[in-house]
Scaffold this motif. Structure first.
Motif, mmCIF file in Angstrom:
data_model
loop_
_atom_site.group_PDB
_atom_site.id
_atom_site.type_symbol
_atom_site.label_atom_id
_atom_site.label_comp_id
_atom_site.label_asym_id
_atom_site.label_seq_id
_atom_site.Cartn_x
_atom_site.Cartn_y
_atom_site.Cartn_z
ATOM 1 N N VAL A 9 26.671 -72.240 -24.618
ATOM 2 C CA VAL A 9 27.371 -71.007 -24.255
ATOM 3 C C VAL A 9 27.533 -70.883 -22.749
ATOM 4 C CG1 VAL A 9 27.249 -68.478 -24.279
ATOM 5 C CG2 VAL A 9 26.810 -69.769 -26.372
ATOM 6 N N TRP A 10 26.486 -71.129 -21.980
ATOM 7 C CA TRP A 10 26.647 -70.934 -20.538
ATOM 8 C C TRP A 10 27.589 -71.964 -19.922
ATOM 9 C CZ3 TRP A 10 25.775 -73.921 -16.272
ATOM 10 C CH2 TRP A 10 24.842 -74.946 -16.333
ATOM 11 N N LEU A 11 27.800 -73.080 -20.622
ATOM 12 C CA LEU A 11 28.729 -74.094 -20.126
ATOM 13 C C LEU A 11 30.189 -73.851 -20.531
ATOM 14 C CD1 LEU A 11 26.636 -77.355 -20.536
ATOM 15 C CD2 LEU A 11 27.363 -76.264 -18.401
ATOM 16 N N ARG A 12 30.454 -72.821 -21.329
ATOM 17 C CA ARG A 12 31.840 -72.503 -21.675
ATOM 18 C C ARG A 12 32.608 -72.210 -20.391
ATOM 19 N NH1 ARG A 12 30.602 -68.438 -26.732
ATOM 20 N NH2 ARG A 12 29.936 -70.082 -28.181
ATOM 21 N N PRO A 13 33.833 -72.713 -20.287
ATOM 22 C CA PRO A 13 34.581 -72.565 -19.024
ATOM 23 C C PRO A 13 34.675 -71.136 -18.500
ATOM 24 C CG PRO A 13 35.701 -74.099 -20.471
ATOM 25 C CD PRO A 13 34.553 -73.524 -21.261
ATOM 26 N N ARG A 14 34.915 -70.168 -19.365
ATOM 27 C CA ARG A 14 35.072 -68.790 -18.859
ATOM 28 C C ARG A 14 33.764 -68.218 -18.329
ATOM 29 N NH1 ARG A 14 33.336 -64.923 -22.284
ATOM 30 N NH2 ARG A 14 33.022 -65.470 -24.461
ATOM 31 N N LEU A 15 32.629 -68.704 -18.834
ATOM 32 C CA LEU A 15 31.335 -68.241 -18.327
ATOM 33 C C LEU A 15 30.856 -69.101 -17.174
ATOM 34 C CD1 LEU A 15 29.487 -67.384 -21.650
ATOM 35 C CD2 LEU A 15 30.325 -65.786 -19.918
ATOM 36 N N ARG A 16 31.109 -70.381 -17.274
ATOM 37 C CA ARG A 16 30.609 -71.324 -16.264
ATOM 38 C C ARG A 16 31.076 -70.961 -14.861
ATOM 39 N NH1 ARG A 16 30.935 -77.852 -16.799
ATOM 40 N NH2 ARG A 16 29.385 -78.274 -15.213
ATOM 41 N N GLN A 17 32.296 -70.429 -14.777
ATOM 42 C CA GLN A 17 32.806 -70.072 -13.455
ATOM 43 C C GLN A 17 32.138 -68.819 -12.892
ATOM 44 O OE1 GLN A 17 37.012 -68.832 -13.547
ATOM 45 N NE2 GLN A 17 36.876 -68.991 -15.759
ATOM 46 N N ARG A 18 31.423 -68.061 -13.731
ATOM 47 C CA ARG A 18 30.756 -66.833 -13.293
ATOM 48 C C ARG A 18 29.240 -66.989 -13.199
ATOM 49 N NH1 ARG A 18 32.347 -62.648 -17.471
ATOM 50 N NH2 ARG A 18 31.100 -61.311 -16.154
ATOM 51 N N ILE A 19 28.726 -68.140 -13.629
ATOM 52 C CA ILE A 19 27.278 -68.368 -13.666
ATOM 53 C C ILE A 19 26.900 -69.428 -12.647
ATOM 54 C CG2 ILE A 19 25.417 -69.332 -15.090
ATOM 55 C CD1 ILE A 19 26.727 -67.958 -17.500
ATOM 56 N N ASP A 20 25.871 -69.146 -11.879
ATOM 57 C CA ASP A 20 25.344 -70.120 -10.925
ATOM 58 C C ASP A 20 24.642 -71.222 -11.721
ATOM 59 O OD1 ASP A 20 23.719 -71.583 -9.172
ATOM 60 O OD2 ASP A 20 23.166 -69.820 -7.988
ATOM 61 N N PRO A 21 25.138 -72.459 -11.644
ATOM 62 C CA PRO A 21 24.528 -73.532 -12.442
ATOM 63 C C PRO A 21 23.062 -73.786 -12.097
ATOM 64 C CG PRO A 21 26.175 -74.425 -10.944
ATOM 65 C CD PRO A 21 26.261 -72.938 -10.853
ATOM 66 N N ASN A 22 22.678 -73.561 -10.849
ATOM 67 C CA ASN A 22 21.273 -73.746 -10.480
ATOM 68 C C ASN A 22 20.381 -72.738 -11.197
ATOM 69 O OD1 ASN A 22 21.735 -75.908 -8.705
ATOM 70 N ND2 ASN A 22 22.286 -74.493 -7.065
ATOM 71 N N GLN A 23 20.849 -71.496 -11.293
ATOM 72 C CA GLN A 23 20.078 -70.480 -12.005
ATOM 73 C C GLN A 23 20.005 -70.796 -13.497
ATOM 74 O OE1 GLN A 23 21.987 -66.785 -10.962
ATOM 75 N NE2 GLN A 23 20.557 -66.444 -9.266
ATOM 76 N N ALA A 24 21.128 -71.258 -14.060
ATOM 77 C CA ALA A 24 21.146 -71.595 -15.486
ATOM 78 C C ALA A 24 20.197 -72.752 -15.775
ATOM 79 C CB ALA A 24 22.562 -71.938 -15.929
ATOM 80 N N GLU A 25 20.209 -73.748 -14.927
ATOM 81 C CA GLU A 25 19.322 -74.896 -15.131
ATOM 82 C C GLU A 25 17.855 -74.497 -14.927
ATOM 83 O OE1 GLU A 25 21.001 -77.865 -12.552
ATOM 84 O OE2 GLU A 25 22.782 -78.049 -13.829
ATOM 85 N N ARG A 26 17.586 -73.614 -13.983
ATOM 86 C CA ARG A 26 16.219 -73.122 -13.776
ATOM 87 C C ARG A 26 15.751 -72.352 -15.010
ATOM 88 N NH1 ARG A 26 16.813 -69.649 -9.575
ATOM 89 N NH2 ARG A 26 17.185 -71.444 -8.258
ATOM 90 N N LEU A 27 16.635 -71.519 -15.574
ATOM 91 C CA LEU A 27 16.276 -70.773 -16.770
ATOM 92 C C LEU A 27 16.066 -71.727 -17.943
ATOM 93 C CD1 LEU A 27 15.708 -68.157 -18.239
ATOM 94 C CD2 LEU A 27 18.195 -67.842 -18.511
ATOM 95 N N GLU A 28 16.912 -72.730 -18.078
ATOM 96 C CA GLU A 28 16.708 -73.727 -19.140
ATOM 97 C C GLU A 28 15.337 -74.383 -18.999
ATOM 98 O OE1 GLU A 28 19.913 -76.587 -19.226
ATOM 99 O OE2 GLU A 28 21.052 -75.333 -20.624
ATOM 100 N N HIS A 29 14.963 -74.706 -17.783
ATOM 101 C CA HIS A 29 13.656 -75.321 -17.536
ATOM 102 C C HIS A 29 12.536 -74.379 -17.982
ATOM 103 C CE1 HIS A 29 10.850 -78.051 -15.525
ATOM 104 N NE2 HIS A 29 10.219 -76.969 -15.124
ATOM 105 N N GLN A 30 12.645 -73.100 -17.619
ATOM 106 C CA GLN A 30 11.634 -72.122 -18.034
ATOM 107 C C GLN A 30 11.575 -72.017 -19.558
ATOM 108 O OE1 GLN A 30 13.158 -68.836 -15.377
ATOM 109 N NE2 GLN A 30 10.968 -68.398 -15.359
ATOM 110 N N LEU A 31 12.736 -71.955 -20.190
ATOM 111 C CA LEU A 31 12.768 -71.827 -21.644
ATOM 112 C C LEU A 31 12.134 -73.045 -22.307
ATOM 113 C CD1 LEU A 31 16.352 -70.372 -22.245
ATOM 114 C CD2 LEU A 31 14.189 -69.132 -21.980
ATOM 115 N N ARG A 32 12.405 -74.209 -21.748
ATOM 116 C CA ARG A 32 11.882 -75.439 -22.344
ATOM 117 C C ARG A 32 10.362 -75.536 -22.198
ATOM 118 N NH1 ARG A 32 13.976 -79.453 -24.545
ATOM 119 N NH2 ARG A 32 16.055 -79.250 -23.694
#
Length: 145
Positions: free
Chosen positions: A49-72
């Motif tokens: 979902v966060w990689l969907r084009p309409r969201l990806r342009q509004r989401i900081d990829p570093n923050q998303a990857e940091r959150l993925e790391h926390q979730l994992r």
């Protein structure tokens, strides 16, 4: 007792979009106010979902990857085996199954359709799982602290 919660993907996405009402959920997670229950289907959905084009342009990829790391690495991981009660949207089944298989006592979702399904709420309460919105979840955390 520390609550065990499944957080629906829509909440994590709102957090990445800097949603004022959802940011306290991340703060509570970081403060270990609840144990997060996670499964591979939920993690995959969040990633997709966060990689969907309409969201990806509004989401900081570093923050998303940091959150993925926390979730994992900070979640209680479960293998989804249960066939959950029927619900209006089949896309919600992994959320319900993760909660049941992970012995969660709360599902937090921004999905009004999920939370408004009285039959589903009753079926999940039989499993000792509440379906809550963000504010109700935060209130619950305040009561247990």
């Amino acid at each position: 007792m520390t609550p065990r919660a499944v957080i629906d993907t829509n909440i994590w996405i709102c957090i990445l979009l800097r949603g004022r009402t959802t940011l306290p959920v991340l703060a509570a997670f970081n403060a270990d106010q609840f144990q997060l229950v996670m499964s591979q289907p939920l993690f995959d959905e969040f990633h997709d979902v966060w990689l969907r084009p309409r969201l990806r342009q509004r989401i900081d990829p570093n923050q998303a990857e940091r959150l993925e790391h926390q979730l994992r690495y900070r979640s209680i991981w479960v293998e989804v085996k249960t066939i959950p009660p029927n619900c209006r949207d089949p896309k919600d089944l992994p959320v319900l199954a993760t909660a049941i298989d992970g012995a969660a006592n709360i599902i937090v979702s921004g999905d009004n359709d999920l939370r408004a399904d009285d039959a589903l709420r009753a079926a999940m309460l039989e499993q000792n799982i509440q379906l809550l919105g963000v504010q109700s979840f935060l209130d619950c955390l305040q009561e247990t602290s």
